[in-house]
Design a protein around this motif. Structure first.
Motif, PDB file in Angstrom:
ATOM      1  N   UNK A 210      -6.296 -12.640  -2.455  1.00 38.93           N
ATOM      2  CA  UNK A 210      -6.191 -13.045  -1.148  1.00 38.93           C
ATOM      3  C   UNK A 210      -6.063 -11.757  -0.179  1.00 38.93           C
ATOM      4  N   UNK A 211      -5.654 -10.632  -0.668  1.00 42.32           N
ATOM      5  CA  UNK A 211      -5.509  -9.456   0.227  1.00 42.32           C
ATOM      6  C   UNK A 211      -6.780  -8.846   0.771  1.00 42.32           C
ATOM      7  N   UNK A 212      -6.559  -8.059   1.648  1.00 35.11           N
ATOM      8  CA  UNK A 212      -7.670  -6.928   2.418  1.00 35.11           C
ATOM      9  C   UNK A 212      -7.313  -5.824   2.152  1.00 35.11           C
ATOM     10  N   UNK A 213      -8.189  -5.010   1.974  1.00 32.20           N
ATOM     11  CA  UNK A 213      -7.795  -3.608   1.780  1.00 32.20           C
ATOM     12  C   UNK A 213      -6.717  -2.653   2.403  1.00 32.20           C
ATOM     13  N   UNK A 214      -7.017  -2.905   3.711  1.00 39.23           N
ATOM     14  CA  UNK A 214      -6.083  -1.939   4.702  1.00 39.23           C
ATOM     15  C   UNK A 214      -4.561  -2.515   4.471  1.00 39.23           C
ATOM     16  N   UNK A 215      -4.671  -3.901   4.710  1.00 37.14           N
ATOM     17  CA  UNK A 215      -3.399  -4.722   4.421  1.00 37.14           C
ATOM     18  C   UNK A 215      -2.594  -4.318   3.106  1.00 37.14           C
ATOM     19  N   UNK A 216      -3.512  -4.490   1.903  1.00 38.51           N
ATOM     20  CA  UNK A 216      -2.624  -4.273   0.626  1.00 38.51           C
ATOM     21  C   UNK A 216      -2.052  -2.820   0.649  1.00 38.51           C
ATOM     22  N   UNK A 217      -3.155  -2.006   0.966  1.00 35.78           N
ATOM     23  CA  UNK A 217      -2.571  -0.515   1.038  1.00 35.78           C
ATOM     24  C   UNK A 217      -1.273  -0.436   1.708  1.00 35.78           C
ATOM     25  N   UNK A 218      -1.143  -0.982   2.821  1.00 35.83           N
ATOM     26  CA  UNK A 218      -0.176  -0.817   3.757  1.00 35.83           C
ATOM     27  C   UNK A 218       1.244  -1.381   2.899  1.00 35.83           C
ATOM     28  N   UNK A 219       1.085  -2.574   2.333  1.00 36.85           N
ATOM     29  CA  UNK A 219       1.969  -3.342   1.486  1.00 36.85           C
ATOM     30  C   UNK A 219       2.556  -2.326   0.430  1.00 36.85           C
TER      31      UNK A 219
END
Ligand code: KIV
Ligand code: ZN
Length: 513
Positions: free
Chosen positions: A174-183
């Motif tokens: 479900x995640x997107x690259x930038x958001x997953x990296x931030x998590x």
């Protein structure tokens, strides 16, 4: 010095969860050996509580593999942890990977548990797993849709209890690259004892972003990545090992870490997984697809001839694409054959096994004067397939076809040591042959997939046929290779029928020979 990125391969566990990709113990050991040659750090060999077969396969891998850590998956239940602990006992280095879901939807609808209970289960599981090994991984399943504050609490608790790796799965992609990296960077900053564990990621490919999400997590501090050969895995699959490894390798200007992977083994490992599972690799697949290093347009060809780097960012040889050179032929002797097989990672357990393989090689060399590595790999895959499931064996196939006539096939199979004959007509030679076989084996299954790929090149190349049969929700793949694709199709159908293992009634056969 750069950090080490741990490559955790889950082809044998998550990869096997692809519909139709189930593997026998022998096949799993062969893939595990190829992963060891690739220098994979951790091999997740299976989910031992799932079945006796899974338990035995993990145990067999643990006994065979010497250099990679062998990992077994377990829910946070005592019985799962104990079964995983037993299965990995023979390993030189072992790990237990335990998981429980942490997203609101999974906790409420699937587990029917309160968040505090979920933390309790996780902590108890880690403590129990430590009776078997010090190397313990914890995954909050569906972390990609979990609340960040809750993830911080549960991960802090499991690290305190002894988890040495914490893995963040994007279970549903479900995640997107930038958001997953931030998590990932938030978790690493916010969890007080984060420095006591390695952060890992496990991304699924539902939006086609598994590799991108994994790379973004690595840029943000993850130092283990979970992946599979050819991106095999649940639904749309997992992040592909070869793509992640080559991205890290090629973009050393960006990444602050490196892997230990022996990249020249990538193509042969990919081929092995494809031929065992019956999942063909699409020609335009990055790194391991047949066209990955092929240049079609004149401008590109011209550029590459002048300077390879005009259109190539990697060298084909670095990932194991060899020149399609002739390796062996009709006049090659047993020791040249054995030598080449050892180089391909095949070890014969007895002289008889070597003799049988050599005689199959000679049969093939009679039909096809140039034998490539790919032919040898297909030969071995088939030898294993038939050695495992000998209940139904193809004895002979005769097909009549002529323009304007209806094709008719005559087949003799050996079924439980009796030879049985049947004949059928069909709309083509393959159709007639499969119908004749079906009259005897009576799978009553649906043909869900038929695909044929050429092994190596040239007019006399062998065809490798994959057949997927589906019956009552069960899916199996069968594989067959031959210079004649009608025979390859018959072999693939028989292989799949053996895997379905349906009871064959005497009355179904048209005649005992
Ligand atoms: O996708 C997933 O969440 C998993 C876990 C077991 C790690 O495969
Ligand atoms: Zn998964």
């Amino acid at each position: 010095m750069k950090d080490k990125l741990i490559i955790f391969d889950t082809t044998l566990r998550d990869g096997e969860q692809s519909p139709g990709a189930s593997m026998t113990t022998d096949e799993k050991v062969r893939i595990a050996s190829a992963l060891e040659r690739l220098n994979v750090d951790v091999i997740e060999a299976g989910f031992p509580i799932a079945s006796v077969g899974d338990f035995e396969a993990v145990q067999a891998v643990a006994k065979t593999i010497k250099n990679s850590t062998i990992c077994a998956l377990a829910r946070t239940l005592n019985k799962d942890i104990d079964r995983a602990g037993e299965a990995i006992k023979p390993a030189n280095r072992s790990r237990i990977h335990t998981f429980i879901a942490t997203s609101p939807i999974h906790m409420q609808m699937k587990l029917k548990m309160q968040p505090e209970e979920v933390i309790e289960y996780a902590v108890k599981a880690i403590k129990r797993a430590r009776k078997y090994t010090d190397d313990i991984e914890f995954s909050p399943e569906d972390a990609g849709r979990s609340d960040e504050d809750f993830l911080c609490r549960i991960l802090e608790a499991v690290i305190k209890a002894g988890a040495t790796t914490v893995n963040i799965p994007d279970t549903v992609g479900y995640n997107l690259p930038q958001q997953f990296g931030t998590t990932i960077s938030h978790l690493m900053e916010r969890i007080p004892n984060a420095d006591k564990a390695i952060f890992s990621v496990h991304c699924h490919n539902d939006l086609g972003l598994a590799v991108a999400n994994s790379l973004s997590a690595i840029e943000n501090g993850a130092r283990q990545v979970e992946c599979t050969i050819n991106g095999l895995g649940e639904r749309a699959g997992n992040a592909s090992l070869e793509e992640i490894v080559m991205a890290i390798h090629t973009r050393q200007d960006i990444f602050e870490c490196e892997t230990r992977i022996k990249t020249s083994e990538i193509v042969s490992c990919s081929r092995l997984v494809s031929s065992i599972t019956g999942f063909p690799v699409q020609p335009n697949k990055a790194i391991v697809g047949a066209n990955a290093f092929a240049h079609e347009s004149g401008i590109h060809q011209d550029g590459v001839l002048k300077n390879r780097e005009t259109y190539e960012i990697m060298r084909a040889e670095d990932v194991g694409w060899s020149e399609n050179k002739m390796i062996l032929g009709k006049h090659s002797g047993r020791s040249a054959f054995k030598d080449r097989m050892i180089k391909l990672g095949v070890e014969f357990q007895s002289v008889q096994e070597l003799n049988e393989a050599f005689s199959q090689f000679k049969d093939l060399a009679d039909k096809k004067h140039e034998i490539f590595d790919e032919d040898l790999q297909a030969l071995i895959s088939q030898a294993h397939a038939y050695a495992d499931q000998e209940r139904i064996v193809l004895i002979s196939l005769r097909v009549q076809a002529e323009t304007g006539e209806i094709p008719r096939a005559h087949v003799i199979l050996r079924v439980d040591n009796r030879e049985v004959y049947s004949q059928a007509s069909g709309c083509g030679m393959v159709d007639a042959s499969l119908k004749a076989i079906e009259i005897i084996v009576k799978t009553e299954a649906t043909l869900a997939l038929y695909s044929v790929n050429s092994i190596s090149s040239g007019m006399d190349a062998q065809g490798e046929v994959t057949i997927r049969l589906e019956k009552g929700g069960r899916i199996v793949n069968g594989l067959g290779a031959d210079v004649d694709i009608v025979i390859a199709s018959a072999k693939a159908y028989i292989h799949a029928a053996n895997r379905l293992d349906t009871p064959i009634k005497k009355s179904y056969s048209q005649g005992i020979v």
